[in-house]
Design an enzyme around this catalytic site. Sequence first.
Site, short mmCIF file in Angstrom:
data_model
loop_
_atom_site.label_atom_id
_atom_site.label_comp_id
_atom_site.label_asym_id
_atom_site.label_seq_id
_atom_site.Cartn_x
_atom_site.Cartn_y
_atom_site.Cartn_z
N GLU A 39 0.81 -1.22 0.00
CA GLU A 39 0.00 0.00 0.00
C GLU A 39 0.84 1.26 0.00
O GLU A 39 0.57 2.21 -0.73
CB GLU A 39 -0.86 0.02 1.27
CG GLU A 39 -2.29 -0.39 1.05
CD GLU A 39 -3.06 -0.30 2.35
OE1 GLU A 39 -3.31 0.83 2.79
OE2 GLU A 39 -3.38 -1.33 2.93
N ASP A 40 1.86 1.29 0.85
CA ASP A 40 2.56 2.55 1.16
C ASP A 40 3.95 2.68 0.56
O ASP A 40 4.61 3.69 0.78
CB ASP A 40 2.66 2.70 2.69
CG ASP A 40 1.29 2.74 3.35
OD1 ASP A 40 0.33 3.13 2.67
OD2 ASP A 40 1.18 2.36 4.53
#
Length: 720
Positions: free
Chosen positions: A91-92
């Site tokens: 995600e990051d």
Amino acid sequence: MMEPIETNLLSQRRPDELGEGLVEKASRYLGKADLAKLKNAYNFSQTAHEGQFRKTGDPYISHPVAVSKILADWHLDSPALAAALLHDVVEDTAVTKLDIEELFGVVVADLVDGVSKLDKIKFDSQEDEQAENFRKMLLAMSKDVRVILIKLADRLHNMRTLQVMQPSKRARIAKETMDIYAPIANRLGLNDLYRELQELSLTHLYPNRFKVLTKALKRARGNRKELIQKILDSIQEALSRQGIKATVSGREKTIYSIYKKMTEKTLSFAEVFDIYGFRVVVGDVATCYQALGTLHQLYKPIPGKFKDYIAIPKDNGYQSLHSTLVGPIGTPIEIQIRSDEMHRIAESGVASHWLYKDQESSLSELQTKTHEWMQSLLEMQSESGDSAEFLEHLKVDLFPDEVYVFTPKGKIISLPRGATTIDFAYAVHTDIGNKCVAAKVNHELAPLNTELRSGDRVEIITSTSAKPNLGWLRFVVTSRARAQIRHHTKTLQDHEAAKLGERLLGQAISDLKAQPDRITESRWVQFLRSYAGKEKKDILSEIGIGKQLAIVVARSLLDIDTDSDSHEMGQRTSLVIHGSEGMALQFAQCCHPIPGDPIRGYMRKGHGLVIHTHDCPISKRSRNDPNKWIDVEWSPDSKKLFTVFIRVLTQNGKGVLARIASQISEAEANIETVNFEPSDTTQYAEINFSILVADRIHLAKVMRKVRGLSEVLRITRLKK
């Protein structure tokens, strides 16, 4: 219990110290090879998150470490702990699922993917995004329950550190936790987690109320300390006299459970006496019932406040005896009695699979039930029409206050409180629900909307020609029943809409003075290129429900310029209405047309063809778009009966209503409803009937019959 993570201490610790703490905790049950994999996952995650910080000021790596530690408390295996460490890197950071698969294997990569949000896809609304996240998570957790365990641990740590967020975001996340994640934890039997998520949600949703209740509970704790100890001693002494070995403990109710009781029953804090409960843990099942008898002799039980979750366990595997007794000063006290094995499952639920591997046989039923529940959620989400509907089903499914009913063969079916015979039918099997026509409750015929009670014996009567009724949605409560009814009726509506759409398209082609054989399959293929993913039946269905205009589609298929009026139109043909076209055709409630009435059809977007009378005031106001109005005519061989409303002005007198009803019956019409209009005098009465007739000739026959009564002064047909 899981260890609370003190974020102010985390920020003072070096990242490598955080990793050492996790490895130390995991080393209590993992082998060297697994610990080596865990260290690799930690190092990879730390590097990927290098330079990233949480809003608390902590290095970002502190979050995945905290999540992994929670899972280590449940003794989850190394792939789950590794996935927890890596759950945010996709995600990051720039790391992909393929990178994780190459380094840590398919299992870890699938777990990470199941937990990851769909941040890179744009959604129309927050609700759509939330629903899609849950859809993906359910799909992954149906394959591997570790997905939801990682997600729950992730949510727990986020809730513990939520205070740094903006108030509006705190409230949104807390509400989502209360509505979805806490009930999931409860459904999986993770009681400690369930209680903490509820408590944390209340803290952020209603901070002032939480503070007030916390202070009140502290005061009450001091005031009742001696009473609690007195009850504990008396319970222990009574059990010892009977030779029962037991661990007895007093447990303080959570602030959330107290708050819920106050709001549901409109009580003040001073009126909530049972803020303490007592738990008795014994060696085996037989001793549970022996202990119950002993305590019922010690303190009087309150009638109707006993539940046997040992004989009939909850769906999450929870087993205990619950009884509410009258305490020494008249205060109600709640008692839970369970065995050691039941206690382990009650506290850890499905996580017991990892915590107590020596108890595999006793956990097999719990695992089976959990798997069945997850499969039912998966089935439900595949049949839900949109995001709002799916979330509604999910929330209904997560808040069951069970009733237990029996099939004719004695099998126990657990249903939410308020469930009806239709809910029961769908719980047994989808086909039973779809073909249900009647039900017997305790050997007697009962309406399909009968609300079931624990102990009822239910038998469903089916018919091969039966199908679900959309009206059932008014009283069913289970998500499974709602999803199946909507799915079946939508499929039926699509089929009926496609048939009507085909007729409307044929009419439009005829109006354009063209032959149907001009529209070849190749023309359809060319036309469908503008509608990616749609088939011919989808376009016909859209015509049938008014989403597309038949004349526009016909022009496109015939390659006629849609914006041009130069193409000669032929004599417009009429669509023949039989009245049995199904859900794609409706009869307007403003004018209630019947065969014999001059009629016109209006294509109402999303609803299909609506039939109005020519003189209907509503239809006159909406004739601005001629393309939406269809010439229609009645079929001479319609077999359907139609509802029509009549009003009868009559002299008041004994037996008048019976004589009017008799005349209607003699005219071979059925009465649906009867009601009286209030009158200014007792001399006359106005009676409204809704009756079923075949056509205007049949209606005229009914009206002649009624008008022939000497008491009847006037009879009129009501259009609205």
